[in-house]
Design a protein around this motif. Structure first.
Motif, mmCIF file in Angstrom:
data_model
loop_
_atom_site.group_PDB
_atom_site.id
_atom_site.type_symbol
_atom_site.label_atom_id
_atom_site.label_comp_id
_atom_site.label_asym_id
_atom_site.label_seq_id
_atom_site.Cartn_x
_atom_site.Cartn_y
_atom_site.Cartn_z
ATOM 1 N N LEU A 73 0.813 -1.216 0.000
ATOM 2 C CA LEU A 73 0.000 0.000 0.000
ATOM 3 C C LEU A 73 0.846 1.266 0.000
ATOM 4 C CD1 LEU A 73 -2.857 -1.020 2.452
ATOM 5 C CD2 LEU A 73 -3.074 -0.556 -0.002
ATOM 6 N N SER A 77 0.213 3.774 -2.912
ATOM 7 C CA SER A 77 -0.176 5.164 -2.656
ATOM 8 C C SER A 77 0.738 6.146 -3.377
ATOM 9 C CB SER A 77 -0.145 5.454 -1.150
ATOM 10 O OG SER A 77 -1.038 4.620 -0.456
ATOM 11 N N SER A 141 -3.479 10.539 3.797
ATOM 12 C CA SER A 141 -3.868 10.171 2.430
ATOM 13 C C SER A 141 -5.199 10.824 2.066
ATOM 14 C CB SER A 141 -3.968 8.648 2.306
ATOM 15 O OG SER A 141 -4.242 8.260 0.982
ATOM 16 N N ARG A 157 1.403 15.078 1.098
ATOM 17 C CA ARG A 157 2.102 13.924 0.524
ATOM 18 C C ARG A 157 3.395 13.632 1.292
ATOM 19 N NH1 ARG A 157 0.559 9.969 -2.357
ATOM 20 N NH2 ARG A 157 2.003 10.074 -4.112
ATOM 21 N N ASN A 160 2.259 11.939 4.427
ATOM 22 C CA ASN A 160 1.778 10.608 4.084
ATOM 23 C C ASN A 160 2.941 9.643 3.862
ATOM 24 O OD1 ASN A 160 -0.119 9.046 1.421
ATOM 25 N ND2 ASN A 160 -0.274 8.705 3.613
ATOM 26 N N PHE A 220 -6.031 9.391 -4.139
ATOM 27 C CA PHE A 220 -5.595 9.462 -2.742
ATOM 28 C C PHE A 220 -6.661 8.945 -1.784
ATOM 29 C CE2 PHE A 220 -3.543 13.118 -4.968
ATOM 30 C CZ PHE A 220 -2.273 12.584 -5.004
ATOM 31 N N PRO A 223 -6.526 4.707 -1.539
ATOM 32 C CA PRO A 223 -5.587 4.107 -0.579
ATOM 33 C C PRO A 223 -6.000 4.338 0.878
ATOM 34 C CG PRO A 223 -4.392 5.236 -2.308
ATOM 35 C CD PRO A 223 -5.821 5.594 -2.485
ATOM 36 N N THR A 227 -6.652 1.235 3.468
ATOM 37 C CA THR A 227 -5.862 1.179 4.702
ATOM 38 C C THR A 227 -6.764 1.239 5.927
ATOM 39 O OG1 THR A 227 -4.108 2.367 3.501
ATOM 40 C CG2 THR A 227 -3.857 2.150 5.878
#
Length: 503
Positions: A73, A77, A141, A157, A160, A220, A223, A227
């Motif tokens: 993941l 991502s 995310s 980002r 993340n 975005f 993911p 998760t």
């Protein structure tokens, strides 16, 4: 068994040094545990049911699969947005080069994250770090998807990557916690395959997200949703895998499974967190058996994966006039197929070579045996890079470009599994530091690729630029091959690091 009691001295010599401070040599000889072939298990498990080496195989695999999914993941991502760079560029009013930094900054912060999190995990345990990082990764995310400006997106980002990339640095240490040396090639291969293919499957999905009228924001959100479903499962089913093999721990009563599923302060009773712990990965660069594979793997990942991912939207638009979903297919399918085929070769082959050579020398295992499985990667990875460069320069059919990407990906997967397994076997107690180093080198080198690859290819031609990258990759592989001949000698001369001998 084939080794009987007449070979105790040989058996004892092959057992990791971490067991020696718990029992005397004579008691080791009496209690040595053997595998199915009659060779000593490395490392030797304790009699404690909470020792991860004693867990049932189904529980080990359950933990492995969840940690592998986290690694998947992380790069999923990172790369899901790649085919959508064109609409994202238009939305943010930035050119494609600047837009690619949305992925590059994620990659850079993933690299830095393990240097921070792994030392903490060595004291407080793997489990709490995973749970905290998963929780924050979900939020950051989702925040990335909700961003409306370039600055907001870059900031989220970065966060993340810092939280969501923990499994990329800590996962190899977790695999080392769970499995014996003769099993690690296969099971490390499952982890590294997940690690690699996350970034390879993502472009396919990302392209179709944009094609089916979902906005780039969903690259975005998706993911984050996946998760979020994983978090409660992880909390309920993954015990702590950090286990102390120190003499102090051996003298204490065994704990309970309930204690192993909670976060009760330090998981390692003989350690405390010190400032020097954050610099331990750098210290491991003193050892050639870590330095040379790290350099080779960093360059291999940069040119065997990130090069394709970070440049595809720009180049495929210019050369093939591809739309985002077409870019995703041409990039993702060859990368994924190459990785899967590579892993079918890598893990089992390195275990087989290691086992055969150990049997030939009466059960004595040497990590350098695994490096013999690296030869296909050394040839295939540069070859694949060159094929793609030639196809792009001469605007050959996209099938040729895809074939080059697949060949390079196959080589990269072999290199990944062999390097991770070899370095972990050389210094098992320092597996977390080595995982940090491999992750840092891979991500930072990959981060830089985005700044010069397209510019250099445009200036000198993609064929010439890509041949240069292939040559660099081949050149850094040669010192690693030298380890086959002199690696053991260098390791003996350097000795074992003076920290984490209690694992």
């Amino acid at each position: 068994m084939a080794f009987g009691h007449s070979r105790k001295d040989v058996e004892i010599s092959s057992i990791d040094s971490e067991s020696k401070h718990v029992h005397s040599k004579s008691s080791q000889a009496a209690e040595v545990k053997l595998d199915k072939r009659g060779m000593p298990l490395v490392p030797q498990p304790t009699s404690d049911p909470l020792d991860p080496l004693n867990w049932s195989l189904w529980l080990k695999i359950l933990v492995l699969l969840q940690v592998s999914l986290l690694a998947f993941l992380a790069l999923f991502s990172a790369s899901l947005i790649t085919p959508a760079f064109v609409p994202l560029s238009a939305s943010l009013h930035r050119d494609l080069t600047e837009t690619a930094y949305v992925t590059s900054v994620f990659i850079a912060f993933v690299g830095a994250s393990s240097l921070f999190w792994n030392p903490i995990a060595n004291v407080y345990g793997r489990r709490p770090i995973y749970i905290i990082s998963i929780s924050v990764a979900i939020a950051t995310s989702a925040a990335s998807g909700a961003s409306r400006t370039y600055g907001e997106l870059i900031a989220f980002r970065a966060l993340n990557g810092f939280f969501g990339g923990v499994a990329l640095g800590l996962g190899s240490a977790t695999v080392t916690d769970l499995f014996f040396e003769h099993q690690r090639g296969f099971y490390m291969g499952i982890y590294t395959l997940s690690l690699i293919t996350g970034g390879h499957i993502a472009p396919i999905a990302g392209g179709y997200i944009v094609k089916n009228t979902l906005t780039w924001h969903w690259c975005f959100y998706i993911p984050a949703i996946i998760t979020a479903f994983m978090l409660p499962l992880f909390i309920l089913t993954v015990p702590e895998t950090l286990y102390s093999h120190s003499a102090e721990r051996a003298q204490r009563p065994y704990g309970s499974w309930m204690e192993n599923m909670t976060m009760r302060g330090r998981a390692h009773s003989t350690r405390s967190l010190k400032l020097i712990d954050f610099f331990r990965p750098i210290q491991m660069l003193m050892y050639p058996s870590v330095l040379l594979p790290t350099l080779y793997y960093s360059v291999s990942f940069g040119y065997g994966s990130i090069l394709f991912i970070i440049t595809s939207a720009n180049i495929f638009l210019k050369v093939y006039k591809y739309k985002p979903y077409q870019t995703g297919v041409l990039l993702g399918v060859p990368l994924t197929v190459g990785s899967v085929v590579g892993e079918l070769v890598a893990g089992g082959l390195s275990d087989w070579i290691s086992e055969k050579r150990a049997l030939a020398r009466s059960g004595v295992r040497k990590p350098e045996d695994r490096l013999l499985a690296l030869f296909p990667a050394i040839v295939l990875l540069p070859l694949g890079i060159i094929i793609e460069g030639v196809c792009l320069t001469h605007k050959l059919h996209a099938t040729g470009t895809g074939f080059g990407i697949a060949i390079a990906s196959l080589g990269l997967q072999i290199a990944t599994t062999v390097v991770y397994t070899y370095t972990a076997e050389c210094y098992r107690q320092q597996a977390a530091e080595i995982g940090s180093l491999l992750n840092f080198g891979r991500q930072i080198f990959g981060f830089g690729v985005g700044f010069y690859a397209v510019k250099l290819g445009t200036k000198v031609g993609f064929q010439n630029a890509w041949i240069t990258f292939a040559f660099i990759n081949f050149a850094v592989s040669l010192p690693v091959l030298a380890l086959i001949l002199v690696g053991e000698k260098w390791r003996n001369a350097m000795g074992q690091p003076g920290f984490h001998r209690d694992l």
